[in-house]
Design a protein around this motif. Structure first.
Motif, mmCIF file in Angstrom:
data_model
loop_
_atom_site.group_PDB
_atom_site.id
_atom_site.type_symbol
_atom_site.label_atom_id
_atom_site.label_comp_id
_atom_site.label_asym_id
_atom_site.label_seq_id
_atom_site.Cartn_x
_atom_site.Cartn_y
_atom_site.Cartn_z
ATOM 1 N N ILE A 113 0.778 -1.065 -0.008
ATOM 2 C CA ILE A 113 0.002 -0.021 0.056
ATOM 3 C C ILE A 113 0.918 1.093 -0.003
ATOM 4 N N LEU A 114 1.902 1.208 0.860
ATOM 5 C CA LEU A 114 2.802 2.535 0.885
ATOM 6 C C LEU A 114 3.527 2.498 -0.409
ATOM 7 N N GLY A 115 3.817 1.606 -1.083
ATOM 8 C CA GLY A 115 4.561 1.554 -2.316
ATOM 9 C C GLY A 115 3.682 2.152 -3.557
ATOM 10 N N GLY A 116 2.227 1.768 -3.366
ATOM 11 C CA GLY A 116 1.435 2.222 -4.491
ATOM 12 C C GLY A 116 1.177 3.854 -4.311
ATOM 13 N N ILE A 117 0.933 4.223 -2.855
ATOM 14 C CA ILE A 117 0.936 5.632 -2.541
ATOM 15 C C ILE A 117 2.088 6.504 -3.214
ATOM 16 N N ASN A 118 3.285 6.023 -2.851
ATOM 17 C CA ASN A 118 4.515 6.780 -3.332
ATOM 18 C C ASN A 118 4.590 6.683 -4.601
ATOM 19 N N LYS A 119 4.121 5.754 -5.342
ATOM 20 C CA LYS A 119 4.247 5.758 -6.922
ATOM 21 C C LYS A 119 3.122 6.670 -7.263
ATOM 22 N N GLY A 120 1.939 6.757 -6.867
ATOM 23 C CA GLY A 120 0.878 7.516 -7.112
ATOM 24 C C GLY A 120 1.261 9.163 -7.113
ATOM 25 N N ILE A 121 1.905 9.418 -5.708
ATOM 26 C CA ILE A 121 2.185 10.793 -5.584
ATOM 27 C C ILE A 121 3.325 11.195 -6.715
ATOM 28 N N VAL A 122 4.214 10.296 -7.025
ATOM 29 C CA VAL A 122 5.376 10.843 -7.654
ATOM 30 C C VAL A 122 4.711 10.968 -9.147
ATOM 31 N N LEU A 123 4.063 9.924 -9.604
ATOM 32 C CA LEU A 123 3.479 9.741 -11.169
ATOM 33 C C LEU A 123 2.469 11.176 -11.200
ATOM 34 N N SER A 124 1.727 11.253 -10.053
ATOM 35 C CA SER A 124 0.845 12.621 -10.323
ATOM 36 C C SER A 124 1.390 13.893 -10.285
ATOM 37 N N PHE A 125 2.604 14.099 -9.511
ATOM 38 C CA PHE A 125 3.467 15.211 -9.608
ATOM 39 C C PHE A 125 4.030 15.355 -10.954
ATOM 40 N N LEU A 126 4.845 14.187 -11.465
ATOM 41 C CA LEU A 126 5.348 14.241 -12.795
ATOM 42 C C LEU A 126 4.330 14.676 -14.072
ATOM 43 N N GLY A 127 3.260 14.173 -13.835
ATOM 44 C CA GLY A 127 2.006 14.488 -14.780
ATOM 45 C C GLY A 127 1.806 15.794 -14.590
ATOM 46 N N THR A 128 1.493 16.589 -13.280
ATOM 47 C CA THR A 128 1.161 17.692 -13.253
ATOM 48 C C THR A 128 2.436 18.820 -13.697
ATOM 49 N N GLY A 129 3.604 18.496 -13.500
ATOM 50 C CA GLY A 129 4.897 19.175 -14.008
ATOM 51 C C GLY A 129 4.501 19.378 -15.426
ATOM 52 N N PHE A 130 4.514 18.163 -16.131
ATOM 53 C CA PHE A 130 4.539 18.215 -17.649
ATOM 54 C C PHE A 130 3.210 19.235 -17.994
ATOM 55 N N LEU A 131 2.007 19.310 -17.263
ATOM 56 C CA LEU A 131 0.916 20.006 -17.531
ATOM 57 C C LEU A 131 1.152 21.485 -17.300
ATOM 58 N N ALA A 132 1.906 21.709 -16.340
ATOM 59 C CA ALA A 132 2.317 23.096 -15.991
ATOM 60 C C ALA A 132 3.152 23.535 -16.945
ATOM 61 N N VAL A 133 4.191 22.773 -17.487
ATOM 62 C CA VAL A 133 5.258 23.346 -18.662
ATOM 63 C C VAL A 133 4.336 23.561 -19.642
ATOM 64 N N CYS A 134 3.377 22.715 -20.186
ATOM 65 C CA CYS A 134 2.556 23.055 -21.310
ATOM 66 C C CYS A 134 1.770 24.506 -20.948
ATOM 67 N N LEU A 135 1.338 24.715 -19.880
ATOM 68 C CA LEU A 135 0.470 25.932 -19.624
ATOM 69 C C LEU A 135 1.439 27.077 -19.874
ATOM 70 N N PHE A 136 2.726 27.066 -18.997
ATOM 71 C CA PHE A 136 3.764 28.384 -19.183
ATOM 72 C C PHE A 136 4.381 28.412 -20.590
ATOM 73 N N ASP A 137 4.348 27.475 -21.349
ATOM 74 C CA ASP A 137 5.075 27.315 -22.675
ATOM 75 C C ASP A 137 4.310 28.177 -23.632
ATOM 76 N N GLN A 138 5.001 29.060 -24.469
ATOM 77 C CA GLN A 138 4.321 29.888 -25.269
ATOM 78 C C GLN A 138 3.899 28.898 -26.531
ATOM 79 N N VAL A 139 4.518 27.959 -27.002
ATOM 80 C CA VAL A 139 4.320 27.046 -27.995
ATOM 81 C C VAL A 139 3.369 25.889 -27.160
ATOM 82 N N ARG A 140 2.078 25.526 -27.532
ATOM 83 C CA ARG A 140 1.473 24.387 -26.964
ATOM 84 C C ARG A 140 2.185 23.233 -27.564
ATOM 85 N N ASN A 141 2.898 22.377 -26.627
ATOM 86 C CA ASN A 141 3.683 21.405 -27.102
ATOM 87 C C ASN A 141 2.739 20.099 -26.746
ATOM 88 N N ALA A 142 2.023 19.626 -27.862
ATOM 89 C CA ALA A 142 0.914 18.440 -27.608
ATOM 90 C C ALA A 142 1.812 17.161 -26.931
#
Length: 162
Positions: A83-112
């Motif tokens: 359970i702790l391993g799943g929570i750790n993976k979930g948090i890391v992957l969620s933050f990684l995905g949110t980071g990618f989406l944040a880069v897309c939001l602040f990037d002038q060219v929308r990188n699909a």
């Protein structure tokens, strides 16, 4: 500008992926090795008893009860670790995905491509978190984890109060 981003990010992500794979394989091997060593130690200890009465006397002692308790704690420990391993993976992957989406939001060219990676990683992270929540609820229902307000010592394994 977009080609420069790709030229910088692809090798970095490839290196990070290799490091993560090596880390998780090593972590899994160390857990398997620790379980194997514990099993070997317990089997050697059981081999030392020459007769059944000696073994029964040992089981009635406090050391024997702690020895047997170790067998019952294994499923709880395994459920807790997974359970702790799943929570750790979930948090890391969620933050990684949110980071990618944040880069897309602040990037002038929308990188699909970054947006796709962002949604994929965010989806995987949320999936791991939902899976962990379901695992916690099932483990509590099956007695592998204590319920709220109960300690692990008072909750016997296999106690069904659902």
């Amino acid at each position: 500008m977009e080609a420069e981003w790709i030229a910088i990010m692809v090798p970095g992500f490839f290196f990070a992926m290799i490091v993560l794979v090596v880390y998780f394989v090593g972590l899994n091997r160390s857990r398997v090795r620790a379980a194997q060593l514990q099993t070997d130690m317990q089997s050697r200890m059981l081999d030392r008893f020459g007769s059944s009465p000696e073994f029964v006397n040992f089981l009635q002692s406090t050391a024997g009860q702690q020895f047997v308790k170790g067998f019952g704690d294994a499923p709880r420990s395994l459920a807790h670790d997974r359970i702790l391993g799943g929570i750790n993976k979930g948090i890391v992957l969620s933050f990684l995905g949110t980071g990618f989406l944040a880069v897309c939001l602040f990037d002038q060219v929308r990188n699909a491509g970054l947006m796709i990676f962002g949604f994929v990683f965010l989806g995987l992270g949320v999936g791991y978190l939902v899976s962990s929540v379901v695992s916690i609820r099932l483990s509590k229902a099956w007695g592998l984890l204590p319920r709220l307000g109960e300690s692990a010592a008072t909750e016997p394994p296999g106690n069904d109060r659902s």
